[in-house]
Design a protein around this motif. Structure first.
Motif, short mmCIF file in Angstrom:
data_model
loop_
_atom_site.label_atom_id
_atom_site.label_comp_id
_atom_site.label_asym_id
_atom_site.label_seq_id
_atom_site.Cartn_x
_atom_site.Cartn_y
_atom_site.Cartn_z
N HIS A 280 12.10 37.62 73.10
CA HIS A 280 12.14 38.19 71.83
C HIS A 280 10.65 39.08 71.27
O HIS A 280 9.77 38.29 71.64
CB HIS A 280 12.63 37.52 70.50
N GLY A 281 10.83 40.16 70.92
CA GLY A 281 9.36 40.89 70.05
C GLY A 281 9.05 39.89 68.93
O GLY A 281 9.94 39.02 68.36
N SER A 282 7.81 40.19 68.55
CA SER A 282 7.44 39.54 67.41
C SER A 282 6.48 40.40 66.61
O SER A 282 6.52 41.58 66.91
CB SER A 282 6.61 38.32 67.71
N LYS A 283 5.82 39.99 65.45
CA LYS A 283 4.87 40.65 64.48
C LYS A 283 3.81 41.31 65.13
O LYS A 283 3.57 40.99 66.46
CB LYS A 283 4.49 40.01 63.30
N SER A 284 3.45 42.21 64.65
CA SER A 284 1.85 42.90 65.04
C SER A 284 2.44 43.83 66.43
O SER A 284 1.50 43.96 67.27
CB SER A 284 0.94 41.99 65.47
N ARG A 285 3.43 44.08 66.45
CA ARG A 285 3.97 44.94 67.69
C ARG A 285 4.02 44.25 68.94
O ARG A 285 3.73 45.01 69.87
CB ARG A 285 3.23 46.40 67.61
#
Length: 330
Positions: free
Chosen positions: A75-80
């Motif tokens: 999954h994607g996460s913070k700070s792009r």
């Protein structure tokens, strides 16, 4: 390679990885309370890839592993930050392998060249993070895309031997004996029909350190093209041979008739087989005198070059190799 280790047909189940979901995240740090969306994209799911392995001669390595599953994407996460791609899974096969859809029997692709890699099932695409949906009218989107599901299914993997010369003949015609004399292969040899139940490969050493590959195909019987015996499984190995060597024993009741039956079976299986170069060898000629050879010459089929050989007595084998070499290099 022992006969039991030769596997030329297998069914496998494959499942590619699901793409990772995009992240819904709003940038927060000291002195920045409303930094806007910065959720990263999900990673790609793992592919299922079929890879050519020139060191393999059979599908035996797949006999005990028939399920292949690739990893899901992260999954994607913070700070792009983009999620990790799922690890790809490779299915190694020998050259000459055909991949079919398990349900429709449609040929998807063939593996015939070294360093070939073909994606069987692509991994699912990762979802977009919420930073992709920012606009002047929607500056803090609180949604993201889920990852796309992977694909799965049953597949049929078949091997068609890649050899320069294919030996064609009825059971007990002396094909295995000839292969054992011309090459260092050690096929099973006995004085009864259907000694050979799996194809055997051997490398013929020729002059000036040159060589060519010859395949001993299990004996063909009348009706093989309709699937009688194991006809279809035997005949498909002949399709990739550039030259066909017909072997008929000297003590056959009717050499011309046997040749026509063999030719007819090839034609019914695949008419394109008749476009290949053909050579006829009359085996077991050590029991013939000159007078009997002359009688047989008058009864030979027309339109094909014929040689008299004996694997046991090593008669005519040099001429046979010379003729095959010229045919292969024309």
């Amino acid at each position: 390679m022992t006969e039991g280790n030769f596997v030329d047909y297998i069914k496998v189940f494959a499942s590619s990885g699901k793409g990772g979901g995009g992240s819904v995240h709003l940038h927060r740090e000291k002195y920045i309370t409303k930094g806007g969306p910065d959720g990263g994209d999900g990673g790609r799911g793992g592919h299922i890839i079929v890879r050519a392995n020139p060191n393999l001669w059979t599908l035996y390595s797949l006999k005990f592993k028939k399920h292949f599953r690739a990893d899901h994407g992260g999954h994607g996460s913070k700070s792009r930050s983009t999620g990790k791609d799922g690890e790809d899974v490779y299915i190694d096969v020998p050259l000459g392998t055909i991949i079919r859809d398990g349900e429709t029997q449609e040929i998807l692709f063939e593996i015939t060249k070294e360093n070939t890699e073909q994606i069987l099932l692509p991994g699912g695409k990762g979802g977009l993070g919420n930073w992709n949906f920012k606009s002047s009218t929607n500056q803090t989107p609180r949604y993201a895309q889920p990852g796309i599901d992977g694909q799965e299914g049953w597949f049929q993997i078949e091997l068609k031997l890649l050899a320069d010369v294919g030996l064609v003949g009825f059971p007990n015609a002396g094909k295995s004996t000839l292969l054992s004399v011309l090459t260092s292969a050690k096929p099973k040899i006995a004085d009864y029909a259907f000694t050979t139940l799996k194809p055997n490969l051997g490398i013929v050493e020729y002059r000036d350190f040159q060589s060519f590959v010859i395949a001993d195909i299990p004996g063909i019987i009348e009706g093989a093209a309709e699937g009688k015996g194991l006809g279809h499984r035997f005949l498909r190995h002949i399709e990739r041979n550039s030259t066909l060597l017909f072997l008929i024993p000297a003590d056959a009741d009717d050499i011309k008739k046997e040749y026509q039956i063999l030719l007819n079976e090839l034609k019914q299986h695949n008419p394109e087989l008749l476009d290949k170069d053909r050579l006829l060898a009359i085996s077991k000629c050590d029991m013939l005198d000159d007078e009997l050879k002359e009688e047989i010459k008058n009864e030979l089929p027309e339109g094909i070059k014929t040689l008299f050989i004996s694997s046991v007595a090593h008669q005519g084998l040099t001429e046979l190799k010379d003729t095959l070499w010229k045919m292969l290099n024309n």
